[in-house]
Design a protein around this motif. Structure first.
Motif, PDB file in Angstrom:
ATOM      1  N   LYS A   1       0.888  -1.127  -0.195  1.00 61.70           N
ATOM      2  CA  LYS A   1       0.020   0.141   0.021  1.00 61.70           C
ATOM      3  C   LYS A   1       0.977   1.348  -0.064  1.00 61.70           C
ATOM      4  O   LYS A   1       0.512   2.223  -0.707  1.00 61.70           O
ATOM      5  CB  LYS A   1      -0.861  -0.105   1.335  1.00 61.70           C
ATOM      6  N   LEU A   2       1.949   1.342   0.843  1.00 68.43           N
ATOM      7  CA  LEU A   2       2.754   2.398   0.676  1.00 68.43           C
ATOM      8  C   LEU A   2       3.524   2.670  -0.488  1.00 68.43           C
ATOM      9  O   LEU A   2       3.596   3.814  -0.957  1.00 68.43           O
ATOM     10  CB  LEU A   2       3.693   2.418   1.958  1.00 68.43           C
TER      11      LEU A   2
ATOM     12  N   ASP B   1       1.303   4.150  -3.037  1.00 67.87           N
ATOM     13  CA  ASP B   1       0.989   5.422  -2.789  1.00 67.87           C
ATOM     14  C   ASP B   1       2.184   6.299  -3.049  1.00 67.87           C
ATOM     15  O   ASP B   1       2.160   7.587  -2.928  1.00 67.87           O
ATOM     16  CB  ASP B   1       0.441   5.543  -1.405  1.00 67.87           C
ATOM     17  N   GLY B   2       3.358   5.793  -3.448  1.00 68.21           N
ATOM     18  CA  GLY B   2       4.553   6.621  -3.631  1.00 68.21           C
ATOM     19  C   GLY B   2       5.120   6.987  -2.224  1.00 68.21           C
ATOM     20  O   GLY B   2       6.086   7.711  -2.494  1.00 68.21           O
ATOM     21  N   LEU B   3       4.812   6.392  -1.114  1.00 68.21           N
ATOM     22  CA  LEU B   3       5.534   6.855   0.094  1.00 68.21           C
ATOM     23  C   LEU B   3       6.678   5.955   0.444  1.00 68.21           C
ATOM     24  O   LEU B   3       7.466   6.390   1.419  1.00 68.21           O
ATOM     25  CB  LEU B   3       4.360   6.657   1.010  1.00 68.21           C
ATOM     26  N   MET B   4       7.119   4.889  -0.412  1.00 67.52           N
ATOM     27  CA  MET B   4       8.103   4.165  -0.253  1.00 67.52           C
ATOM     28  C   MET B   4       8.600   3.621  -1.518  1.00 67.52           C
ATOM     29  O   MET B   4       7.693   3.419  -2.214  1.00 67.52           O
ATOM     30  CB  MET B   4       8.218   3.279   0.795  1.00 67.52           C
TER      31      MET B   4
END
Length: 190
Positions: free
Chosen positions: A104-105, A108-111
């Motif tokens: 999921k992260l 969303d481009g968070l990792m």
């Protein structure tokens, strides 16, 4: 010098809310009746993590068979890049959770897109207390026979697990080692 990113422990909060009396859904003339779930212990099958595989290997350092539960990112087949690897101790409990959160992260481009490797013991119970104390405790505990083998388990990771993953997956040398409770103690030791 080895580059390690360590997460000494992970804490997850789960809240269960149980109403005092069952909540009845509002009647809807257009909906079919809802079938009840099968009773606990019924014919429920195992949960499958998409894009994952299980590998077993016999350690030459610790006389035990380990199980690696490995999931790859969604774009793994389409992208030849090397990926960072998140090694999850107590994989019997934490692999599916961490795989889901990482997916999921990353979506969303968070990792970055990462390979997740859950490490556990093959053929052990869901509560592998003896194995955990043997592999995760840095010092022997007089009350727990066989404890205190963290140095050996660190060798297992460095000389058996990491090379196995790197030779079979597009894994970079960027690594995260995560655990909680006793495996968190091991992460601090490592």
């Amino acid at each position: 010098m080895k580059r390690w990113i360590l997460i000494s422990s992970m804490a997850w909060s789960l809240a269960c809310i149980t109403p005092e009396s069952p909540v009845e859904p509002a009647p809807d003339a257009g909906s079919p009746p809802v079938e009840p779930l099968p009773p606990s212990g019924g014919s429920l099958g195992p949960v499958t993590v998409t894009r994952s595989a299980v590998h077993r290997f016999q350690s030459k350092i610790v006389d035990d068979v380990y199980e690696l539960r490995i999931s790859v990112p969604e774009d793994y087949e389409d992208n030849e890049e090397l990926r960072p690897v998140i090694y999850v101790l107590d994989g019997q409990w934490n692999f599916t959770l961490v795989s889901d959160i990482v997916g999921k992260l990353a979506f969303d481009g968070l990792m970055p897109q990462a390979v997740v490797v859950g490490i556990t013991w093959a053929d052990s119970s869901f509560q592998p207390a003896e194995e955990r104390w043997r592999d995760f405790a840095p010092e022997p505990n007089a009350n727990i026979p066989g404890s205190g083998g963290a140095a050996n388990f660190l060798q297992v990771l460095e000389t058996e697990v990491f090379p196995l993953v790197q030779s079979n997956y597009r894994a970079s040398t960027e690594r995260v080692l995560t655990g909680g409770s006793l495996s968190g103690l091991f992460v601090s030791y490592a």
